[in-house]
Design a protein around this motif. Structure first.
Motif, mmCIF file in Angstrom:
data_model
loop_
_atom_site.group_PDB
_atom_site.id
_atom_site.type_symbol
_atom_site.label_atom_id
_atom_site.label_comp_id
_atom_site.label_asym_id
_atom_site.label_seq_id
_atom_site.Cartn_x
_atom_site.Cartn_y
_atom_site.Cartn_z
ATOM 1 N N UNK A 254 -48.326 58.012 -51.243
ATOM 2 C CA UNK A 254 -48.637 58.888 -52.373
ATOM 3 C C UNK A 254 -50.033 59.438 -52.202
ATOM 4 N N UNK A 255 -50.206 60.673 -52.614
ATOM 5 C CA UNK A 255 -51.518 61.260 -52.469
ATOM 6 C C UNK A 255 -51.830 62.188 -53.633
ATOM 7 N N UNK A 256 -53.028 62.036 -54.173
ATOM 8 C CA UNK A 256 -53.498 62.920 -55.237
ATOM 9 C C UNK A 256 -54.241 64.080 -54.601
ATOM 10 N N UNK A 257 -54.545 65.103 -55.398
ATOM 11 C CA UNK A 257 -55.398 66.170 -54.870
ATOM 12 C C UNK A 257 -56.732 65.563 -54.428
ATOM 13 N N UNK A 258 -57.254 66.055 -53.337
ATOM 14 C CA UNK A 258 -58.483 65.484 -52.792
ATOM 15 C C UNK A 258 -59.548 66.542 -52.596
#
Lengths: 146, 146
Positions: free
Chosen positions: A93-97
């Motif tokens: 999972x990845x959030x905006x970075x």
């Protein structure tokens, strides 16, 4: 100025997670995700927060494994870096970075270094230190006291 | 503000060297000799300099053995303390010192603590940690680099 930064080395399938720097003279260079300690937070909280902000990943379980110190940088700072490692960054999972990320193996990172594209004189030493066993205990005093 | 201090625990015949504080609200309290890291110096250099200034003694051979962190003090600071120990402080010779010094054993220091005369919530923990084996390597980068 005395600057304290916390960084996280994330390792996955023999590759390390680096970020593409955007700040000033470091633009276009690659470095370890991390950033400055803020008032009130523990070193571990700082490492987790900066890792998440810059990469979008959750750091998972982190462990301090080395400390570096640059007593006099070109910006007139004295920089102490607490470096954590994780083998359990949640990469599904990845959030905006804030920053672009790249997974590179050691040889690719050495190549970057030789091209002058690695930010931080200590990055290679730090990566090599991840394979060593070292336990450092930082006692944190949350209570307000002189 | 982020504050980095280096302190030295000197032990001799089961007594520890404390200094009588003179600053502001700490006046009359006892604490470990030490003080703030200055630009350009290593952590070890800071520890040696502060020990000499405050006690008048040469620290001799010092070794880092613990690190403490107070993320939020009553003065609005985040204070990281690198604590060194020495068993070889040169106590035969003494230069003029900024502070009054006193050699106290553990029980006497506990008594001070109970009377509210000990400066620093971490002092007793730090003294107890001196007897444990712990090796921390701080890599210092003297070269100017980002």
């Amino acid at each position: 100025m005395i600057v304290v930064v916390c960084s996280v080395v994330a390792e996955h399938n023999k590759k390390f997670l680096l970020v593409s720097e955007k700040k000033n003279e470091a633009e276009g260079k690659y470095g370890l995700p991390g950033g400055q300690l803020e008032h009130g937070e523990t070193l571990e909280e700082c490492a987790e927060r900066e890792f998440k902000e810059e990469t979008g990943y959750d750091a998972g379980e982190i462990e301090l494994f080395t400390i570096t110190h640059k007593p006099a940088t070109q910006h007139g700072n004295s920089v102490i870096r607490f470096v954590y490692k994780t083998a359990s960054a949640v990469i599904s999972q990845r959030s905006p970075a804030e920053l672009q990320t790249v997974w590179l193996d050691r040889d690719e990172i050495i190549a970057l270094s030789q091209e002058g594209l690695l930010r931080g004189a200590d990055v290679l030493d730090v990566l090599d230190a991840t394979s060593k066993e070292l336990t450092i205990t930082i006692k944190t005093y949350k209570t307000i006291s002189s």
